[in-house]
Design a protein around this motif. Structure first.
Motif, PDB file in Angstrom:
ATOM      1  N   SER A  71       0.830  -1.212   0.000  1.00 37.60           N
ATOM      2  CA  SER A  71       0.000   0.000   0.000  1.00 37.60           C
ATOM      3  C   SER A  71       0.862   1.258   0.000  1.00 37.60           C
ATOM      4  O   SER A  71       0.536   2.229  -0.692  1.00 37.60           O
ATOM      5  N   ALA A  72       1.973   1.234   0.717  1.00 39.53           N
ATOM      6  CA  ALA A  72       2.848   2.411   0.779  1.00 39.53           C
ATOM      7  C   ALA A  72       3.567   2.686  -0.539  1.00 39.53           C
ATOM      8  O   ALA A  72       3.940   3.822  -0.816  1.00 39.53           O
ATOM      9  N   THR A  73       3.752   1.663  -1.370  1.00 40.64           N
ATOM     10  CA  THR A  73       4.471   1.854  -2.630  1.00 40.64           C
ATOM     11  C   THR A  73       3.543   1.957  -3.834  1.00 40.64           C
ATOM     12  O   THR A  73       4.002   2.222  -4.943  1.00 40.64           O
ATOM     13  N   HIS A  74       2.243   1.765  -3.627  1.00 47.96           N
ATOM     14  CA  HIS A  74       1.324   1.764  -4.769  1.00 47.96           C
ATOM     15  C   HIS A  74       1.250   3.112  -5.499  1.00 47.96           C
ATOM     16  O   HIS A  74       1.218   3.128  -6.737  1.00 47.96           O
ATOM     17  N   PRO A  75       1.241   4.250  -4.795  1.00 45.45           N
ATOM     18  CA  PRO A  75       1.234   5.514  -5.547  1.00 45.45           C
ATOM     19  C   PRO A  75       2.441   5.649  -6.485  1.00 45.45           C
ATOM     20  O   PRO A  75       2.294   6.075  -7.627  1.00 45.45           O
ATOM     21  N   ARG A  76       3.611   5.261  -6.030  1.00 43.87           N
ATOM     22  CA  ARG A  76       4.795   5.310  -6.893  1.00 43.87           C
ATOM     23  C   ARG A  76       4.659   4.287  -8.033  1.00 43.87           C
ATOM     24  O   ARG A  76       5.030   4.564  -9.174  1.00 43.87           O
ATOM     25  N   GLY A  77       4.121   3.118  -7.747  1.00 42.35           N
ATOM     26  CA  GLY A  77       3.893   2.123  -8.791  1.00 42.35           C
ATOM     27  C   GLY A  77       2.959   2.643  -9.867  1.00 42.35           C
ATOM     28  O   GLY A  77       3.199   2.439 -11.061  1.00 42.35           O
ATOM     29  N   ARG A  78       1.905   3.344  -9.477  1.00 43.73           N
ATOM     30  CA  ARG A  78       0.985   3.927 -10.452  1.00 43.73           C
ATOM     31  C   ARG A  78       1.677   5.002 -11.282  1.00 43.73           C
ATOM     32  O   ARG A  78       1.454   5.093 -12.492  1.00 43.73           O
ATOM     33  N   GLU A  79       2.509   5.802 -10.639  1.00 39.13           N
ATOM     34  CA  GLU A  79       3.256   6.835 -11.361  1.00 39.13           C
ATOM     35  C   GLU A  79       4.143   6.195 -12.436  1.00 39.13           C
ATOM     36  O   GLU A  79       4.180   6.651 -13.586  1.00 39.13           O
ATOM     37  N   LEU A  80       4.844   5.139 -12.071  1.00 41.73           N
ATOM     38  CA  LEU A  80       5.699   4.435 -13.031  1.00 41.73           C
ATOM     39  C   LEU A  80       4.865   3.770 -14.130  1.00 41.73           C
ATOM     40  O   LEU A  80       5.224   3.817 -15.306  1.00 41.73           O
ATOM     41  N   ALA A  81       3.757   3.164 -13.756  1.00 41.15           N
ATOM     42  CA  ALA A  81       2.896   2.508 -14.747  1.00 41.15           C
ATOM     43  C   ALA A  81       2.340   3.519 -15.744  1.00 41.15           C
ATOM     44  O   ALA A  81       2.275   3.243 -16.948  1.00 41.15           O
ATOM     45  N   ASP A  82       1.948   4.693 -15.263  1.00 37.22           N
ATOM     46  CA  ASP A  82       1.443   5.729 -16.169  1.00 37.22           C
ATOM     47  C   ASP A  82       2.516   6.146 -17.171  1.00 37.22           C
ATOM     48  O   ASP A  82       2.245   6.286 -18.362  1.00 37.22           O
ATOM     49  N   LEU A  83       3.740   6.331 -16.700  1.00 38.89           N
ATOM     50  CA  LEU A  83       4.845   6.707 -17.573  1.00 38.89           C
ATOM     51  C   LEU A  83       5.095   5.618 -18.619  1.00 38.89           C
ATOM     52  O   LEU A  83       5.212   5.897 -19.813  1.00 38.89           O
ATOM     53  N   ILE A  84       5.147   4.381 -18.157  1.00 39.55           N
ATOM     54  CA  ILE A  84       5.425   3.249 -19.051  1.00 39.55           C
ATOM     55  C   ILE A  84       4.301   3.077 -20.070  1.00 39.55           C
ATOM     56  O   ILE A  84       4.540   2.882 -21.259  1.00 39.55           O
ATOM     57  N   SER A  85       3.056   3.179 -19.613  1.00 38.81           N
ATOM     58  CA  SER A  85       1.911   2.986 -20.511  1.00 38.81           C
ATOM     59  C   SER A  85       1.866   4.039 -21.616  1.00 38.81           C
ATOM     60  O   SER A  85       1.461   3.738 -22.738  1.00 38.81           O
ATOM     61  N   CYS A  86       2.286   5.248 -21.296  1.00 33.08           N
ATOM     62  CA  CYS A  86       2.268   6.323 -22.301  1.00 33.08           C
ATOM     63  C   CYS A  86       3.369   6.156 -23.339  1.00 33.08           C
ATOM     64  O   CYS A  86       3.256   6.661 -24.452  1.00 33.08           O
ATOM     65  N   GLN A  87       4.451   5.481 -22.970  1.00 26.53           N
ATOM     66  CA  GLN A  87       5.628   5.430 -23.832  1.00 26.53           C
ATOM     67  C   GLN A  87       5.947   4.041 -24.371  1.00 26.53           C
ATOM     68  O   GLN A  87       6.874   3.895 -25.145  1.00 26.53           O
ATOM     69  N   SER A  88       5.226   3.036 -23.949  1.00 25.98           N
ATOM     70  CA  SER A  88       5.592   1.665 -24.288  1.00 25.98           C
ATOM     71  C   SER A  88       4.361   0.890 -24.741  1.00 25.98           C
ATOM     72  O   SER A  88       3.247   1.191 -24.336  1.00 25.98           O
ATOM     73  N   GLY A  89       4.587  -0.117 -25.529  1.00 23.93           N
ATOM     74  CA  GLY A  89       3.498  -1.001 -25.932  1.00 23.93           C
ATOM     75  C   GLY A  89       3.325  -2.188 -25.002  1.00 23.93           C
ATOM     76  O   GLY A  89       2.497  -3.049 -25.238  1.00 23.93           O
ATOM     77  N   ALA A  90       4.126  -2.231 -23.940  1.00 20.89           N
ATOM     78  CA  ALA A  90       4.077  -3.359 -23.016  1.00 20.89           C
ATOM     79  C   ALA A  90       2.789  -3.347 -22.199  1.00 20.89           C
ATOM     80  O   ALA A  90       2.299  -2.290 -21.797  1.00 20.89           O
ATOM     81  N   ALA A  91       2.257  -4.520 -21.946  1.00 21.05           N
ATOM     82  CA  ALA A  91       1.141  -4.652 -21.015  1.00 21.05           C
ATOM     83  C   ALA A  91       1.686  -4.454 -19.608  1.00 21.05           C
ATOM     84  O   ALA A  91       2.827  -4.816 -19.313  1.00 21.05           O
ATOM     85  N   VAL A  92       0.879  -3.865 -18.734  1.00 31.04           N
ATOM     86  CA  VAL A  92       1.272  -3.633 -17.345  1.00 31.04           C
ATOM     87  C   VAL A  92       0.350  -4.436 -16.443  1.00 31.04           C
ATOM     88  O   VAL A  92      -0.879  -4.377 -16.586  1.00 31.04           O
ATOM     89  N   VAL A  93       0.957  -5.183 -15.512  1.00 27.07           N
ATOM     90  CA  VAL A  93       0.196  -5.934 -14.525  1.00 27.07           C
ATOM     91  C   VAL A  93       0.664  -5.523 -13.134  1.00 27.07           C
ATOM     92  O   VAL A  93       1.860  -5.419 -12.881  1.00 27.07           O
ATOM     93  N   PHE A  94      -0.298  -5.258 -12.271  1.00 20.06           N
ATOM     94  CA  PHE A  94      -0.004  -4.997 -10.866  1.00 20.06           C
ATOM     95  C   PHE A  94      -0.248  -6.267 -10.073  1.00 20.06           C
ATOM     96  O   PHE A  94      -1.167  -7.044 -10.373  1.00 20.06           O
ATOM     97  N   GLY A  95       0.554  -6.463  -9.045  1.00 20.11           N
ATOM     98  CA  GLY A  95       0.364  -7.547  -8.101  1.00 20.11           C
ATOM     99  C   GLY A  95       0.848  -7.098  -6.744  1.00 20.11           C
ATOM    100  O   GLY A  95       1.319  -5.972  -6.578  1.00 20.11           O
ATOM    101  N   GLY A  96       0.761  -7.971  -5.780  1.00 19.10           N
ATOM    102  CA  GLY A  96       1.230  -7.658  -4.439  1.00 19.10           C
ATOM    103  C   GLY A  96       0.084  -7.450  -3.471  1.00 19.10           C
ATOM    104  O   GLY A  96      -1.094  -7.494  -3.842  1.00 19.10           O
TER     105      GLY A  96
END
Length: 181
Positions: A71-96
């Motif tokens: 829970s403490a790292t999820h905001p940073r994970g979302r920030e990274l996922a947003d960056l990656i999703s905008c610039q990459s064709g890779a699928a993003v999966v969250f877990g944990g």
């Protein structure tokens, strides 16, 4: 398949700030996928994290980016996922732990998929689905957006995996691991 794993850093200061904490879930999962023939890389932000250009280069060549969050790292994970999703064709999966217990819609914010509960069985099956070898409905514990914009949750496998059946985590997959431990 090329898979990049990311463990976002805990915010500072944090009650665990003075401890070099390794969350073993993602290293173990990526070790298993590597042993099944996939090309894997793992970034644990507290050990080493690439600058934005290197991150986008690494994830731009990936088919799947797996981000594991507390829970403490999820905001940073979302920030990274947003960056990656905008610039990459890779699928993003969250877990944990965070996505296991949060609302399904929140689990999918910034991600294509979320795996709830244990991923030892689900992540390799998700990889097979992305490769076109499996129907999405057969991946257990998966949350995703359906064709009409609704949240779809597959049946959760309540079988607890016997971790002795999986390889010991290869911590050398973590870029910068020798400097961290």
């Amino acid at each position: 398949m090329r898979i990049v794993g990311i463990e976002p850093a805990l915010p500072k200061p944090h009650y665990l700030s003075n401890i070099n904490l390794v969350r073993v879930g993602l290293p173990q999962l990526l070790t298993d996928l590597r042993n099944k023939g996939h090309e894997v890389k793992l970034f644990m932000e507290e050990a080493y994290f690439p600058d934005e250009d290197e991150l986008l280069e690494e994830t731009g060549n990936a088919d799947l980016v797996a981000i594991s969050t507390l829970s403490a790292t999820h905001p940073r994970g979302r920030e990274l996922a947003d960056l990656i999703s905008c610039q990459s064709g890779a699928a993003v999966v969250f877990g944990g732990p965070h996505v296991t217990f949060c609302d399904p819609e929140e689990a999918l914010e910034s991600a294509d998929y979320a795996i709830r509960y244990e991923a030892e069985f689900a992540l390799p099956l998700l990889v097979e689905m992305i490769e076109g070898k499996r129907d999405i409905k057969t991946v257990p514990s998966l949350v995703y957006w359906g064709p009409d914009g609704e949240v779809v949750e597959t049946d959760s496998s309540l079988d607890i995996p016997n971790l002795n059946d999986f390889p010991f985590p290869d911590f050398s997959l973590i870029k910068g691991w020798r400097n961290y431990f």
